[in-house]
Design an enzyme around this catalytic site. Structure first.
Site, mmCIF file in Angstrom:
data_model
loop_
_atom_site.group_PDB
_atom_site.id
_atom_site.type_symbol
_atom_site.label_atom_id
_atom_site.label_comp_id
_atom_site.label_asym_id
_atom_site.label_seq_id
_atom_site.Cartn_x
_atom_site.Cartn_y
_atom_site.Cartn_z
ATOM 1 N N HIS A 140 0.815 -1.216 0.000
ATOM 2 C CA HIS A 140 0.000 0.000 0.000
ATOM 3 C C HIS A 140 0.856 1.276 0.000
ATOM 4 O O HIS A 140 1.924 1.337 0.595
ATOM 5 C CB HIS A 140 -0.924 0.011 1.218
ATOM 6 C CG HIS A 140 -0.170 0.013 2.528
ATOM 7 N ND1 HIS A 140 0.234 1.160 3.147
ATOM 8 C CD2 HIS A 140 0.262 -1.006 3.302
ATOM 9 C CE1 HIS A 140 0.881 0.870 4.267
ATOM 10 N NE2 HIS A 140 0.905 -0.459 4.378
ATOM 11 N N HIS A 149 12.095 0.229 -12.855
ATOM 12 C CA HIS A 149 11.953 -1.206 -13.111
ATOM 13 C C HIS A 149 12.085 -1.949 -11.793
ATOM 14 O O HIS A 149 13.111 -1.845 -11.116
ATOM 15 C CB HIS A 149 13.025 -1.671 -14.094
ATOM 16 C CG HIS A 149 12.978 -3.133 -14.413
ATOM 17 N ND1 HIS A 149 13.928 -3.757 -15.192
ATOM 18 C CD2 HIS A 149 12.099 -4.121 -14.075
ATOM 19 C CE1 HIS A 149 13.641 -5.047 -15.313
ATOM 20 N NE2 HIS A 149 12.540 -5.292 -14.630
#
Length: 214
Positions: A140, A149
């Site tokens: 979250h 990446h």
């Protein structure tokens, strides 16, 4: 979406992206690469040319997917290609694998690629052209800047904030609330317990507490 896709690149990541596009029910019309001559084939797909194809009027008849990843300590070809596509007014759709779990409150930028088995939890913000690779997990309120990446199997705990062009290596763990500066790299298998400045690498076992300037 009715336009067929063209993939830029012909490496391993291009093969993964082709499979993802076809899993989503879309057509792949061909690839662009300087590695093979126009009119040849790569894995059964026609090679349509190299980057100069993007200047043709017919380029607007397609949408595009980047078949190159972001490798550590290398010039970021991925971000360069993405900017070129945007500058030419071409479309780079976001792609989410059917097996990925992405919370409804997640914000996804343009051109994001989320691969098989990925989990992205509530209130995360994912910037443009981010690649979240196979079975990576973002909890979250994570924030990933553009062109970053997250490699296969990496875990970002809740509230991690990363700048642009960040690389998190395969199997790395980033503890909750850590900040990672732009262009920083977290090595494969590392556990990052504190914030990482921009333009540095965290290397497990490095004598200077794992921090090394790039």
């Amino acid at each position: 979406m009715t336009k067929p896709f063209i993939i830029l690149g012909t490496g391993g990541h291009a093969a993964v992206i082709r499979d993802l596009i076809e899993c989503l029910g879309h057509e792949v019309a061909g690839v662009l690469t300087p590695e093979f001559s126009a009119g040849s084939h790569w894995q059964g797909l026609p090679v349509l040319g190299a980057d100069d194809f993007l200047d043709q009027p017919s380029a607007a008849d397609y949408v595009y997917a980047l078949g190159v990843g972001l490798m550590p300590n290398q010039a970021c070809l991925r971000s360069t290609l993405y900017v070129e596509l945007m500058t030419k007014g071409l479309e780079v759709p976001t792609l989410v694998h059917p097996s990925a779990v992405v919370a409804r409150s997640v914000h996804l930028g343009q051109g994001v690629q989320i691969l098989a088995g990925v989990v992205v939890q509530a209130q995360a913000v994912i910037g443009d052209n981010v690649l979240i690779n196979t079975r990576a997990s973002l909890d979250h309120h994570c924030h990933l800047g553009a062109h970053s990446h997250v490699a296969p199997g990496a875990v970002l705990c809740g509230g991690v904030s990363a700048g642009e062009r960040v690389f998190v290596g395969a199997g790395a763990i980033v503890i909750q609330g850590v900040e990672i500066g732009s262009r920083a790299e977290v090595g494969a298998g590392a556990t990052l317990l504190r914030s990482l400045p921009a333009d540095t690498r965290f290397i497990p076992g490095h004598p200077h507490q794992g921090i090394k300037e790039k």
